[in-house]
Design a protein around this motif. Structure first.
Motif, mmCIF file in Angstrom:
data_model
loop_
_atom_site.group_PDB
_atom_site.id
_atom_site.type_symbol
_atom_site.label_atom_id
_atom_site.label_comp_id
_atom_site.label_asym_id
_atom_site.label_seq_id
_atom_site.Cartn_x
_atom_site.Cartn_y
_atom_site.Cartn_z
ATOM 1 N N THR A 95 0.841 -1.195 0.000
ATOM 2 C CA THR A 95 0.000 0.000 0.000
ATOM 3 C C THR A 95 0.879 1.248 0.000
ATOM 4 O O THR A 95 1.833 1.362 0.755
ATOM 5 C CB THR A 95 -0.912 0.006 1.234
ATOM 6 N N GLY A 96 0.522 2.184 -0.884
ATOM 7 C CA GLY A 96 1.267 3.431 -0.979
ATOM 8 C C GLY A 96 2.290 3.444 -2.092
ATOM 9 O O GLY A 96 2.823 4.514 -2.413
ATOM 10 N N ASP A 97 2.636 2.291 -2.669
ATOM 11 C CA ASP A 97 3.595 2.261 -3.778
ATOM 12 C C ASP A 97 2.949 2.845 -5.033
ATOM 13 O O ASP A 97 1.749 2.698 -5.266
ATOM 14 C CB ASP A 97 4.039 0.821 -4.067
ATOM 15 N N ARG A 98 3.801 3.467 -5.828
ATOM 16 C CA ARG A 98 3.369 3.972 -7.129
ATOM 17 C C ARG A 98 4.016 3.082 -8.187
ATOM 18 O O ARG A 98 5.242 3.014 -8.281
ATOM 19 C CB ARG A 98 3.741 5.426 -7.332
ATOM 20 N N LEU A 99 3.193 2.422 -8.955
ATOM 21 C CA LEU A 99 3.671 1.421 -9.904
ATOM 22 C C LEU A 99 3.443 1.891 -11.330
ATOM 23 O O LEU A 99 2.390 2.462 -11.664
ATOM 24 C CB LEU A 99 2.935 0.082 -9.703
ATOM 25 N N LYS A 100 4.444 1.632 -12.151
ATOM 26 C CA LYS A 100 4.286 1.772 -13.598
ATOM 27 C C LYS A 100 3.955 0.388 -14.153
ATOM 28 O O LYS A 100 4.620 -0.591 -13.803
ATOM 29 C CB LYS A 100 5.549 2.330 -14.240
ATOM 30 N N ILE A 101 2.970 0.321 -14.998
ATOM 31 C CA ILE A 101 2.465 -0.963 -15.501
ATOM 32 C C ILE A 101 2.472 -0.941 -17.017
ATOM 33 O O ILE A 101 2.106 0.070 -17.635
ATOM 34 C CB ILE A 101 1.037 -1.231 -14.978
ATOM 35 N N ARG A 102 2.889 -2.074 -17.587
ATOM 36 C CA ARG A 102 2.829 -2.215 -19.040
ATOM 37 C C ARG A 102 2.476 -3.654 -19.397
ATOM 38 O O ARG A 102 2.652 -4.566 -18.583
ATOM 39 C CB ARG A 102 4.146 -1.810 -19.696
ATOM 40 N N VAL A 103 1.986 -3.849 -20.614
ATOM 41 C CA VAL A 103 1.570 -5.161 -21.111
ATOM 42 C C VAL A 103 2.254 -5.406 -22.447
ATOM 43 O O VAL A 103 2.305 -4.508 -23.304
ATOM 44 C CB VAL A 103 0.038 -5.251 -21.257
ATOM 45 N N VAL A 104 2.780 -6.628 -22.621
ATOM 46 C CA VAL A 104 3.481 -7.021 -23.855
ATOM 47 C C VAL A 104 2.784 -8.252 -24.416
ATOM 48 O O VAL A 104 2.485 -9.202 -23.680
ATOM 49 C CB VAL A 104 4.963 -7.324 -23.586
ATOM 50 N N ALA A 105 2.500 -8.242 -25.719
ATOM 51 C CA ALA A 105 1.939 -9.417 -26.400
ATOM 52 C C ALA A 105 3.080 -10.304 -26.889
ATOM 53 O O ALA A 105 4.114 -9.802 -27.354
ATOM 54 C CB ALA A 105 1.060 -8.993 -27.571
#
Length: 595
Positions: free
Chosen positions: A250-260
């Motif tokens: 809780t409290g983390d800032r995440l960068k998210i990405r998706v790869v096919a």
């Protein structure tokens, strides 16, 4: 005829054998008859034979044998031929020994073991080198053995060529090389669906270009904001387009990405534009657009616009407004937002204020949008042009074009008016007319007319009108009027009562009236009688006859006014009478009054 020397199948090593012969030292004079047959024996066993001598040839094969396929162990044949060539320079006496009976006897079985193709080869195909080698002295017979290997090796090839070789089986066509495998394009429309204190749920759509290699699945990768340490959160490829990233802090800032991923490798990634804060949303933002704003909101130029749009969300959402996708002009539009609603306020609306307004409320990574269409309208302009097309008889044909300015709304119709040049007064001849041409009829002959047209929209008629430049004059035409010849009709008739008199009853002291109706031509004379006595100018009776309605009014009749009343009508064509009975009753007296 000397026998055909046995061919050497492979003479690849004939040159090295010849060189060894030249380099070998002078052999000892002691004869060695046994080693030569011993060394030469393996060669015929492998299909090779020593060079023939001038002596009697080996008996030919009695019956041709079917061609023997080339021995599979051709390599050992070369290995067997090499020792023979190496042992040949051991002694000069060995060469004469090779030409003696034992050599011939050893060659005979070799000739018998030759393939049928070699035995059946014609004498003309024997190479001259082999004939010369047979006639050469015995001491040189062993030396050219290696040199004769090459010509002897050609004989089986010619013999096999003489016979028809079996046709080779057709080969299957070589298939085209498979297309190169390429990765797919990047997934699209990645955004946050939900999140809480320990997980984030994302959804996306499949790539637009999947390619021939298909699609194996997706890899979801995350890293903390401020770093580039991307790590995959799914061990196996994700098949669906929705994934829950669990077990986060809780409290983390995440960068998210998706790869096919497919057989061609990894596609370019699709990444969320902003880092996601792992935190639970207490209440998602939601715009509560009023029902009357879900359709086009129309107002007139100069009106005050004050629209209140409520919303929900916790913590307090961030409210933003745009017009046609661009920020609002603070000089024209004022926005006031509270914890529950947002107010769009325009003090004096103008045509330029029309457009699509979009309200967005956002709480962290969640947002909601609502759009409303504002249309500011005004009176239209007049039609662009108007003209008189034709004039004939009592009719005029008109045409006009739509107005240049429609007032920012649709034109609902047109109003056409005419004016006589003599009076100048305008009269409406067509209202709410939808076409752009009209025919005005029933005009007065000899008059001159002008025409004008107003445009109409939901705000009303245009302030000005389009007027015809010319005038339409209705010309007089020579018409001779001949009235029809009517035959006069004789309407004279004797008097006739259409409504007779009716018997009546009245009370002493209450006036009453007798009525009847009569017709006749010429107008009949009416006379009233009581009990066959003509009523003259007695003031108690009032006689009236209007439009054939005859009435006799008896004022306050007494006990002696009852009887039979007669109405008599007379003219030159005859007379008619009607009668009725009038009964005058005594008023009732109460018993108390009698005493």
């Amino acid at each position: 005829m000397p026998s055909k020397p046995a061919p050497i199948k492979k003479a690849a090593k004939k040159e090295p054998a010849k060189k060894e012969e030249e380099k070998a030292p002078e052999p000892a004079p002691a004869p060695a008859p046994e080693p030569a047959p011993a060394e030469a024996a393996p060669a015929p066993a492998e299909g090779e034979a020593a060079p023939a001598e001038e002596g009697p040839a080996a008996p030919p094969a009695e019956e041709p044998k079917p061609p023997t396929p080339p021995p599979a162990d051709a390599a050992p044949t070369e290995e067997a031929a090499a020792p023979v060539a190496a042992d040949e320079p051991a002694s000069d006496a060995a060469a004469p020994a090779a030409a003696e009976e034992p050599a011939v006897d050893a060659a005979a079985p070799a000739a018998a073991e030759e393939p049928a193709a070699d035995a059946s080869a014609p004498a003309a195909e024997i190479p001259p080198a082999a004939t010369d080698a047979a006639e050469a002295p015995a001491d040189a017979a062993a030396a050219p053995a290696a040199d004769e290997a090459a010509p002897a090796a050609e004989a089986p090839a010619d013999a096999e060529a003489a016979e028809a070789p079996a046709p080779e089986e057709p080969k299957a066509p070589t298939p085209p090389p498979p297309p190169p495998k390429e990765p797919t394009s990047a997934p699209v429309e990645l955004f946050i669906e939900d999140k809480n204190d320990t997980s984030v749920t994302i959804i996306w759509s499949q790539p637009e270009n999947i390619g021939l290699s298909g699609l194996d699945g997706y890899t979801i990768e995350i890293c903390k904001e401020g770093t580039e340490d991307w790590k995959a959160v799914n061990e196996d490829l994700q098949k669906s387009c929705r994934y829950v990233i669990k077990n986060q802090t809780t409290g983390d800032r995440l960068k998210i990405r998706v790869v096919a991923v497919n057989a061609g490798g990894r596609s370019p990634p699709v990444t969320l534009p902003e880092a996601v804060l792992v935190k639970e949303i207490a209440d998602r933002p939601k715009v509560r657009l009023p029902r009357f704003l879900r359709q086009r909101y129309v107002a007139n130029v100069g009106d005050k616009i004050n629209l209140t749009i409520p919303f929900t969300g916790k913590p307090k959402p961030v409210v933003t407004w745009t017009k046609d996708g661009k920020p609002l002009d603070a000089k024209r539009v004022n926005i006031r937002s509270s914890d529950r609603d947002s107010i769009l306020f325009i003090r004096t609306s103008e045509r330029d204020d029309s457009g699509v307004y979009e309200m967005c409320v956002k709480v962290d990574d969640f947002e909601d949008k609502a759009s409303l269409i504002l249309q500011i309208v005004e009176l239209p302009g007049p039609p662009a042009t108007m003209k008189i097309v034709d004039t004939w008889g009592f009719n005029v044909a008109l045409e006009w074009t739509p107005p240049v300015d429609s007032g920012n709304t649709d034109i609902k119709g047109y109003t056409v008016q005419k004016a006589d040049k003599k009076t100048g007064d305008w009269f409406t001849v067509l209202e709410h007319y939808h076409r752009l041409n009209a025919t005005i009829s029933d005009l007065i002959m000899g008059n001159t007319y002008k025409f004008r047209v107003f445009a109409e929209n939901k705000c009303g008629l245009s302030e000005t009108a389009a007027v015809t430049k010319g005038e339409a004059k209705i010309l007089k035409t020579g018409i001779d009027y001949k009235p029809p010849n009517y035959q006069e009709r004789d309407f004279t008739e004797a008097p006739k009562f259409t409504t007779p008199l009716s018997d009546r009853a009245t009370t002493v002291g209450y006036s009453t009236k007798l009525l009847c109706s009569v017709r006749g031509e010429p107008k009949p004379k009416v006379q009233w009688m009581k009990n066959q006595m003509i009523i003259g100018d007695d003031p108690k009776f009032r006689q009236i006859c209007v439009q054939g309605i005859c009435s006799l009014e008896i004022r306050k009749p007494g006990n002696f006014d009852g009887g039979v009343y007669t109405c008599k009508a007379m003219n030159k064509h005859g007379e008619a009478t009607v009668c009725c009975k009038l009964e005058v009753k005594q008023a009732a007296v109460p018993d108390a009054a009698k005493k």
